[in-house]
Design an enzyme around this catalytic site. Structure first.
Site, PDB file in Angstrom:
ATOM      1  N   ASN A  11      28.249 -13.204 -26.641  1.00  0.00           N
ATOM      2  CA  ASN A  11      28.951 -11.949 -26.343  1.00  0.00           C
ATOM      3  C   ASN A  11      30.004 -12.263 -25.291  1.00  0.00           C
ATOM      4  OD1 ASN A  11      29.818  -9.427 -25.593  1.00  0.00           O
ATOM      5  ND2 ASN A  11      27.839  -8.754 -24.744  1.00  0.00           N
ATOM      6  N   TRP A  12      31.242 -12.326 -25.722  1.00  0.00           N
ATOM      7  CA  TRP A  12      32.311 -12.720 -24.794  1.00  0.00           C
ATOM      8  C   TRP A  12      32.671 -11.596 -23.825  1.00  0.00           C
ATOM      9  CZ3 TRP A  12      36.599 -15.808 -27.914  1.00  0.00           C
ATOM     10  CH2 TRP A  12      36.006 -16.944 -28.474  1.00  0.00           C
ATOM     11  N   LYS A  13      32.194 -10.395 -24.097  1.00  0.00           N
ATOM     12  CA  LYS A  13      32.545  -9.239 -23.252  1.00  0.00           C
ATOM     13  C   LYS A  13      34.074  -9.151 -23.128  1.00  0.00           C
ATOM     14  CE  LYS A  13      28.008  -9.641 -21.202  1.00  0.00           C
ATOM     15  NZ  LYS A  13      27.113  -9.508 -20.065  1.00  0.00           N
ATOM     16  N   HIS A  97      24.810  -1.998 -26.050  1.00  0.00           N
ATOM     17  CA  HIS A  97      24.726  -2.922 -24.915  1.00  0.00           C
ATOM     18  C   HIS A  97      24.585  -2.129 -23.611  1.00  0.00           C
ATOM     19  CE1 HIS A  97      25.643  -6.012 -22.006  1.00  0.00           C
ATOM     20  NE2 HIS A  97      25.359  -6.891 -22.946  1.00  0.00           N
ATOM     21  N   GLU A  99      25.802  -2.541 -20.772  1.00  0.00           N
ATOM     22  CA  GLU A  99      27.044  -2.299 -20.016  1.00  0.00           C
ATOM     23  C   GLU A  99      27.778  -1.081 -20.554  1.00  0.00           C
ATOM     24  OE1 GLU A  99      28.667  -6.220 -20.337  1.00  0.00           O
ATOM     25  OE2 GLU A  99      27.144  -6.994 -18.965  1.00  0.00           O
ATOM     26  N   GLU A 171      17.338  -7.292 -23.711  1.00  0.00           N
ATOM     27  CA  GLU A 171      18.166  -7.695 -22.575  1.00  0.00           C
ATOM     28  C   GLU A 171      17.773  -6.890 -21.336  1.00  0.00           C
ATOM     29  OE1 GLU A 171      22.065  -9.725 -23.888  1.00  0.00           O
ATOM     30  OE2 GLU A 171      22.461  -7.611 -23.602  1.00  0.00           O
ATOM     31  N   GLY A 177      23.730 -11.513 -16.182  1.00  0.00           N
ATOM     32  CA  GLY A 177      24.781 -11.942 -15.262  1.00  0.00           C
ATOM     33  C   GLY A 177      24.297 -12.242 -13.855  1.00  0.00           C
ATOM     34  N   SER A 218      21.167 -14.201 -18.686  1.00  0.00           N
ATOM     35  CA  SER A 218      21.230 -15.478 -17.973  1.00  0.00           C
ATOM     36  C   SER A 218      20.663 -16.655 -18.765  1.00  0.00           C
ATOM     37  CB  SER A 218      20.557 -15.356 -16.587  1.00  0.00           C
ATOM     38  OG  SER A 218      21.243 -14.400 -15.787  1.00  0.00           O
ATOM     39  N   GLY A 239      25.856 -14.234 -22.686  1.00  0.00           N
ATOM     40  CA  GLY A 239      27.108 -13.755 -22.110  1.00  0.00           C
ATOM     41  C   GLY A 239      27.901 -14.898 -21.512  1.00  0.00           C
ATOM     42  N   GLY A 240      27.799 -15.074 -20.198  1.00  0.00           N
ATOM     43  CA  GLY A 240      28.617 -16.042 -19.466  1.00  0.00           C
ATOM     44  C   GLY A 240      28.617 -17.445 -20.063  1.00  0.00           C
TER      45      GLY A 240
HETATM   46  P1  13P Z   1      24.653 -13.209 -19.381  1.00  0.00           P
HETATM   47  O1  13P Z   1      24.242 -14.281 -20.370  1.00  0.00           O
HETATM   48  O2  13P Z   1      25.979 -13.473 -18.750  1.00  0.00           O
HETATM   49  O3  13P Z   1      23.568 -12.896 -18.431  1.00  0.00           O
HETATM   50  O4  13P Z   1      24.893 -11.874 -20.266  1.00  0.00           O
HETATM   51  C1  13P Z   1      23.930 -11.465 -21.161  1.00  0.00           C
HETATM   52  C2  13P Z   1      24.476 -10.373 -21.986  1.00  0.00           C
HETATM   53  O5  13P Z   1      24.719  -9.274 -21.509  1.00  0.00           O
HETATM   54  C3  13P Z   1      24.729 -10.653 -23.400  1.00  0.00           C
HETATM   55  O6  13P Z   1      24.994  -9.489 -24.115  1.00  0.00           O
END
Ligand code: 13P
Length: 257
Positions: A11-13, A97, A99, A171, A177, A218, A239-240
């Site tokens: 997920n590149w956000k 998600h 967020e 999640e 994050g 993470s 994510g990251g």
């Molecule tokens: P991180 O891997 O950066 O913690 O993010 C997880 C995430 O929200 C994937 O959708």
């Protein structure tokens, strides 16, 4: 035991949203993970680069997903995008998600997530439904009730066939994050008891055992193998660690090299 194919999604956000930077990363990933058969690899970049990536991934096994969608097919929804608009560009879509839920918008409630799921499936997309508790909910012992509500409302009245097509992602918000991933054992337990438990209640144990459930929060190239070793965890939503060429190592580590 049911065999579920692992699925690792990035997920590149709101990152790598220009064609140059997105194409650059995908060109580096593709030689390493573009033809893996034992795992589904999905990249969920910003909408702005889906078309360009769809073109360069044409003959690759790497698939694309969007990060959100609206449930209506079209209309006066400024800034939104529909399943029909995505279906020629990608195969997956992230729904619910945390967020997005955190905005408190009426378009991100559990009821809205239900409508998005139904519209995604209707449009031929595979939804990745995100669920998970916040730190305060966890501290208050509400993990189970929060997730049962998220899963049962979102899957709502879907047919067994449609539930089977969904991917779920556990999640925990406190792990996203932060660099502090959930322990694999704890994630495995929540997925087994709460997520598969909720599906089993509505659709039976057989179906609950056949749905793929990822862990997200993470995840990195070093810890992915520990999550994959858990019997109830079928992959990761990353994510990251999906934003650099090292994502290829994460995927390879997930499937044992
Ligand atoms: P991180 O891997 O950066 O913690 O993010 C997880 C995430 O929200 C994937 O959708």
């Amino acid at each position: 035991m049911v065999k579920r194919k692992p699925i690792i999604a990035g997920n590149w956000k709101m990152n790598l949203g220009t064609v140059d930077e997105a194409v650059d990363l995908v060109r580096k990933l593709r030689p390493k993970i573009g033809s893996l058969k034992q795992v589904d690899v999905v990249l969920c970049p910003p909408y702005t680069v889906l078309a360009a990536l769809a073109e360069i991934l044409d003959r690759s096994r790497i698939m694309l997903g969007a990060q959100n969608m609206h449930w209506e097919p079209k209309g006066a929804h400024t800034g939104e995008i529909s399943a029909g608009m995505l279906s020629g560009l990608c195969e997956y879509v992230i729904v619910g998600h945390s967020e997005r839920r955190a905005t408190g918008s009426v378009e991100e409630t559990n009821a809205a997530v239900q409508k998005k799921l139904a519209a995604a499936l209707e449009g031929g997309l595979t939804p990745i439904l995100c669920v998970g508790e916040s730190k305060s909910e966890r501290d208050a012992g509400q993990t189970q009730s929060v997730i049962v509500e998220q899963v049962s409302v979102a899957l709502g009245s879907l047919s067994a066939g449609d539930v089977q097509r969904c991917v779920l992602a556990y999640e925990p918000i406190w792990a996203i994050g932060t660099g502090a991933a959930a322990s694999p054992v704890e994630a495995n337990r929540v997925i087994a008891l709460t997520i598969r438990g909720s599906i089993a209640k509505g659709w039976g144990e057989g179906l609950a055992q056949s749905v793929r459930v990822q862990y997200g929060g993470s995840v990195n190239p070093e810890n992915i193998a520990d999550f994959m070793a858990m019997p109830e965890i079928d992959g990761a939503l990353v994510g990251g660690a999906s934003l650099t060429p090292d994502f290829a190592d994460l995927v390879l580590n997930a499937v044992g090299g």
